[in-house]
Design a protein around this motif. Structure first.
Motif, PDB file in Angstrom:
ATOM      1  N   LYS A  39       0.851  -1.205   0.000  1.00  0.00           N
ATOM      2  CA  LYS A  39       0.000   0.000   0.000  1.00  0.00           C
ATOM      3  C   LYS A  39       0.884   1.252   0.000  1.00  0.00           C
ATOM      4  N   ARG A  40       1.907   1.222   0.823  1.00  0.00           N
ATOM      5  CA  ARG A  40       2.802   2.394   0.944  1.00  0.00           C
ATOM      6  C   ARG A  40       3.565   2.632  -0.365  1.00  0.00           C
ATOM      7  N   LEU A  41       4.040   1.541  -0.988  1.00  0.00           N
ATOM      8  CA  LEU A  41       4.739   1.672  -2.280  1.00  0.00           C
ATOM      9  C   LEU A  41       3.824   2.306  -3.317  1.00  0.00           C
ATOM     10  N   SER A  42       2.588   1.817  -3.386  1.00  0.00           N
ATOM     11  CA  SER A  42       1.640   2.327  -4.387  1.00  0.00           C
ATOM     12  C   SER A  42       1.364   3.811  -4.145  1.00  0.00           C
ATOM     13  N   ASP A  43       1.196   4.182  -2.861  1.00  0.00           N
ATOM     14  CA  ASP A  43       0.903   5.591  -2.529  1.00  0.00           C
ATOM     15  C   ASP A  43       2.108   6.496  -2.804  1.00  0.00           C
ATOM     16  N   VAL A  44       3.306   5.999  -2.514  1.00  0.00           N
ATOM     17  CA  VAL A  44       4.524   6.797  -2.781  1.00  0.00           C
ATOM     18  C   VAL A  44       4.709   6.962  -4.297  1.00  0.00           C
ATOM     19  N   TYR A  45       4.434   5.898  -5.050  1.00  0.00           N
ATOM     20  CA  TYR A  45       4.533   5.967  -6.517  1.00  0.00           C
ATOM     21  C   TYR A  45       3.564   7.025  -7.054  1.00  0.00           C
ATOM     22  N   ASP A  46       2.322   7.002  -6.535  1.00  0.00           N
ATOM     23  CA  ASP A  46       1.308   7.978  -6.980  1.00  0.00           C
ATOM     24  C   ASP A  46       1.725   9.402  -6.616  1.00  0.00           C
ATOM     25  N   GLU A  47       2.334   9.549  -5.433  1.00  0.00           N
ATOM     26  CA  GLU A  47       2.795  10.863  -4.969  1.00  0.00           C
ATOM     27  C   GLU A  47       3.869  11.402  -5.931  1.00  0.00           C
ATOM     28  N   PHE A 135      -7.291  -1.600   4.525  1.00  0.00           N
ATOM     29  CA  PHE A 135      -6.009  -0.907   4.336  1.00  0.00           C
ATOM     30  C   PHE A 135      -6.134   0.294   3.383  1.00  0.00           C
ATOM     31  N   SER A 136      -7.225   0.344   2.613  1.00  0.00           N
ATOM     32  CA  SER A 136      -7.385   1.433   1.638  1.00  0.00           C
ATOM     33  C   SER A 136      -7.808   2.745   2.279  1.00  0.00           C
ATOM     34  N   GLN A 137      -8.166   2.725   3.580  1.00  0.00           N
ATOM     35  CA  GLN A 137      -8.765   3.942   4.159  1.00  0.00           C
ATOM     36  C   GLN A 137      -7.774   5.090   4.364  1.00  0.00           C
ATOM     37  N   TYR A 138      -6.471   4.789   4.437  1.00  0.00           N
ATOM     38  CA  TYR A 138      -5.490   5.871   4.627  1.00  0.00           C
ATOM     39  C   TYR A 138      -4.543   5.954   3.440  1.00  0.00           C
ATOM     40  N   ASN A 139      -4.085   7.167   3.156  1.00  0.00           N
ATOM     41  CA  ASN A 139      -3.040   7.359   2.159  1.00  0.00           C
ATOM     42  C   ASN A 139      -1.697   7.309   2.902  1.00  0.00           C
ATOM     43  N   LEU A 140      -0.806   6.404   2.507  1.00  0.00           N
ATOM     44  CA  LEU A 140       0.460   6.211   3.226  1.00  0.00           C
ATOM     45  C   LEU A 140       1.650   6.819   2.472  1.00  0.00           C
ATOM     46  N   SER A 141       1.423   7.894   1.735  1.00  0.00           N
ATOM     47  CA  SER A 141       2.531   8.525   0.999  1.00  0.00           C
ATOM     48  C   SER A 141       3.458   9.244   1.986  1.00  0.00           C
ATOM     49  N   ASN A 142       4.650   9.579   1.514  1.00  0.00           N
ATOM     50  CA  ASN A 142       5.682  10.145   2.411  1.00  0.00           C
ATOM     51  C   ASN A 142       5.235  11.412   3.133  1.00  0.00           C
ATOM     52  N   SER A 235      13.469  -7.885   6.135  1.00  0.00           N
ATOM     53  CA  SER A 235      12.679  -7.341   5.018  1.00  0.00           C
ATOM     54  C   SER A 235      12.192  -5.937   5.356  1.00  0.00           C
ATOM     55  N   ILE A 236      11.724  -5.760   6.611  1.00  0.00           N
ATOM     56  CA  ILE A 236      11.227  -4.437   7.008  1.00  0.00           C
ATOM     57  C   ILE A 236      12.369  -3.423   6.978  1.00  0.00           C
ATOM     58  N   ALA A 237      13.563  -3.850   7.402  1.00  0.00           N
ATOM     59  CA  ALA A 237      14.727  -2.940   7.372  1.00  0.00           C
ATOM     60  C   ALA A 237      14.977  -2.476   5.934  1.00  0.00           C
ATOM     61  N   ARG A 238      14.900  -3.418   4.988  1.00  0.00           N
ATOM     62  CA  ARG A 238      15.108  -3.044   3.583  1.00  0.00           C
ATOM     63  C   ARG A 238      14.000  -2.096   3.104  1.00  0.00           C
ATOM     64  N   MET A 239      12.747  -2.424   3.503  1.00  0.00           N
ATOM     65  CA  MET A 239      11.628  -1.556   3.119  1.00  0.00           C
ATOM     66  C   MET A 239      11.863  -0.140   3.648  1.00  0.00           C
ATOM     67  N   ASN A 240      12.285  -0.070   4.913  1.00  0.00           N
ATOM     68  CA  ASN A 240      12.506   1.225   5.561  1.00  0.00           C
ATOM     69  C   ASN A 240      13.566   2.052   4.844  1.00  0.00           C
ATOM     70  N   MET A 241      14.714   1.422   4.565  1.00  0.00           N
ATOM     71  CA  MET A 241      15.805   2.141   3.875  1.00  0.00           C
ATOM     72  C   MET A 241      15.320   2.643   2.511  1.00  0.00           C
ATOM     73  N   PHE A 242      14.633   1.760   1.828  1.00  0.00           N
ATOM     74  CA  PHE A 242      14.168   2.039   0.482  1.00  0.00           C
ATOM     75  C   PHE A 242      13.204   3.224   0.468  1.00  0.00           C
ATOM     76  N   LEU A 243      12.238   3.184   1.411  1.00  0.00           N
ATOM     77  CA  LEU A 243      11.215   4.226   1.424  1.00  0.00           C
ATOM     78  C   LEU A 243      11.753   5.568   1.909  1.00  0.00           C
ATOM     79  N   HIS A 244      12.908   5.564   2.567  1.00  0.00           N
ATOM     80  CA  HIS A 244      13.506   6.813   3.014  1.00  0.00           C
ATOM     81  C   HIS A 244      14.396   7.421   1.940  1.00  0.00           C
ATOM     82  N   GLY A 245      14.411   6.775   0.780  1.00  0.00           N
ATOM     83  CA  GLY A 245      15.211   7.323  -0.303  1.00  0.00           C
ATOM     84  C   GLY A 245      16.700   7.176  -0.063  1.00  0.00           C
TER      85      GLY A 245
END
Length: 491
Positions: A39-47, A135-142, A235-245
């Protein structure tokens, strides 16, 4: 408005409630995390898409160009595609996950884990539709969520649905305030490398990123390395690093003590900053290989088979470069246990690598009542600190709560001030020479050095006797009075 912690917790507990029944509580995170990340990836992509659209005055093709996106979401693999699916939802989720992983192999390979989403006996279409809608109820963009939302979610799930395996492995979520204290002490700067050999969900590494942001330095110049045994956490550590750019990071899943992941030509890779909260008193950590450790980490001796604390310390010391520094959280026992650990402490002290020992207050780690300590090591101590160790008693620097105690920001600042000032404060800090420590048989237990001055408000013997006499006479008078009243009732 940013998503609050309370909203996040409610969001997760409802997701867990939807899964409850077919899925065991200890497995909630196996399903909740990949979906949260998806969900977060999709929202960040849209952002990113909307930003590029605004910059190009609405040029749709321009906004889809790969240079405006840190990752690719292939056609049919977006959250909205799954939301529109009503049959074989589990299969659609699996296909979206594999599609995203394959399109971003370098960064996201294997990141969604291997849960069986298409097992309809466990996860019916109805259940998955409910979960996706929830899970669709919130926008999880940065711009709308906290940077470490995934770490916060993990903390919540561990607290409320911790499986026994976590507790047995000595895995306790490190409170944010402790992580912050370690970041302040370590003080990473632009262009440096940071390594966490037990990185969990990446909280310590993210703290180093925040530290640079707060100092107005360019955090993108950091190179971050981490190793973690637990699949979900890594996996979460990788997700975290990735989403922080963070572009220059390397998180590897594996057993650090048995199979360290980072090398250079002539042995273990070394780093400017080493930071960790390793699993406390790890049993079966790999002592059989330590005598002739192929990675040269046996610099002070072989730790006991049933306790890996000193193996982590030696691994971390060996991972510092020639000007490296390190902070590590350990149980208090690491300061004073005898036997093999005592010999290792002696050897490390003789090498004059230890700069400070900070005792933290009890019961601040979720999942354990143990009091912990922070040890600070430097490859090259400054001249005025050579041959000395600073002891800090922080046992009272907590806010006492009902089930748990809390290290508040002002406590962190106080401990950090004492560490930075490197001088003696009655009742709280003491600078001990290596000779003082040798006299105590290399025992680092803080009360041996920081002596509490007890305020002596006791009365003298004469005053105490006079008080006793007065009290005795008063009690005799009271007894007489009582007897008189009693007699009136009887007669």
């Amino acid at each position: 408005m940013k998503l609050t912690i309370a909203q996040l917790e409610q969001y997760l507990s409802k997701a867990a409630w939807i899964l409850k029944g077919p899925v065991d509580a200890s497995d909630f995170k196996v399903y909740i995390f990949p979906l949260l990340f998806f969900k977060r990836l999709s929202d960040v992509y849209d952002e990113e898409y909307q930003q590029a659209l605004a910059e190009s005055n609405g040029d749709l093709e321009y906004a889809l160009l790969p240079e405006f996106h840190r990752f690719e979401i292939p056609e049919g693999c977006h959250w909205n595609n799954i939301r529109e699916t009503t049959t074989n939802v589990g299969l659609a989720i699996e296909q979206a996950f594999r599609g995203i992983e394959q399109a971003n192999q370098e960064l996201l390979y294997g990141i969604f884990g291997d849960a069986q989403w298409s097992n309809k006996n466990k996860l019916s279409d109805r259940l998955l539709i409910d979960l996706i809608e929830h899970f669709s109820q919130y926008n999880l963009s940065n711009s709308l969520v906290d940077a470490d939302i995934l770490g916060q979610a993990y903390e919540y799930l561990i607290k409320h649905f911790a499986d026994l395996t976590n507790k047995k492995a000595g895995e306790f979520y490190t409170p944010r305030s402790v992580v912050h204290l370690l970041g302040l002490i370590l003080d990473p700067h632009e262009g440096e490398s940071v390594y966490d050999p037990a990185c969990g969900t990446g909280g310590m590494l993210l703290e180093c990123v925040n530290h640079l942001q707060e100092s107005n330095e360019d955090y993108r110049t950091l190179t971050l390395y981490g190793q973690e045994k637990n699949l979900t956490s890594s996996s979460i550590a990788r997700m975290n690093m990735f989403l922080h750019g963070i572009e220059d990071f390397n998180i590897v899943r594996g057993d650090t003590l048995r199979n360290p992941a980072f090398f250079v030509a002539d042995g273990l890779k070394t780093f400017d900053c080493v930071i960790a909260n390793p699993p406390f008193s790890l049993d079966d950590w790999g002592s059989e290989n330590w005598v002739n450790d192929p990675y040269g980490r046996n610099i002070a001796g072989v730790p006991p088979k049933g306790n890996g604390d000193m193996a982590w310390v030696q691994h971390m010391i060996k991972s510092m470069n020639s000007t490296g520094r390190m902070t590590v959280v350990l149980p208090h026992g690491a300061l004073f246990r005898k036997g093999a650990e005592g010999k290792i402490r002696e050897e490390l002290l003789k090498q004059d690598l230890l700069e400070a020992v900070i005792g933290l207050g009890p019961n601040i780690f979720y999942g354990t009542q143990l009091a912990a300590c922070v040890m600070v090591f430097k490859q090259n101590k400054s001249a005025e600190k050579k041959g000395k160790v600073l002891f800090i008693d922080g046992s009272q620097q907590v806010r006492v709560g009902r089930a748990q105690n809390f290290l508040e920001p002002h406590h962190v600042n106080q401990l950090f001030d004492w560490y930075t000032n490197f001088n003696e404060v009655e009742n709280y800090t003491k600078i001990a020479s290596l000779e003082d420590i040798a006299e105590n048989d290399y025992n680092l237990n803080i009360p041996l050095y920081v002596e509490k001055i007890i305020e002596d408000n006791l009365p003298s013997v004469e005053v105490a006797l006079a008080d006793l006499k007065t009290a005795w006479n008063e009690s005799l008078e009271a007894e007489e009075k009582f007897k008189k009243i009693l007699n009136q009732f009887i007669n």
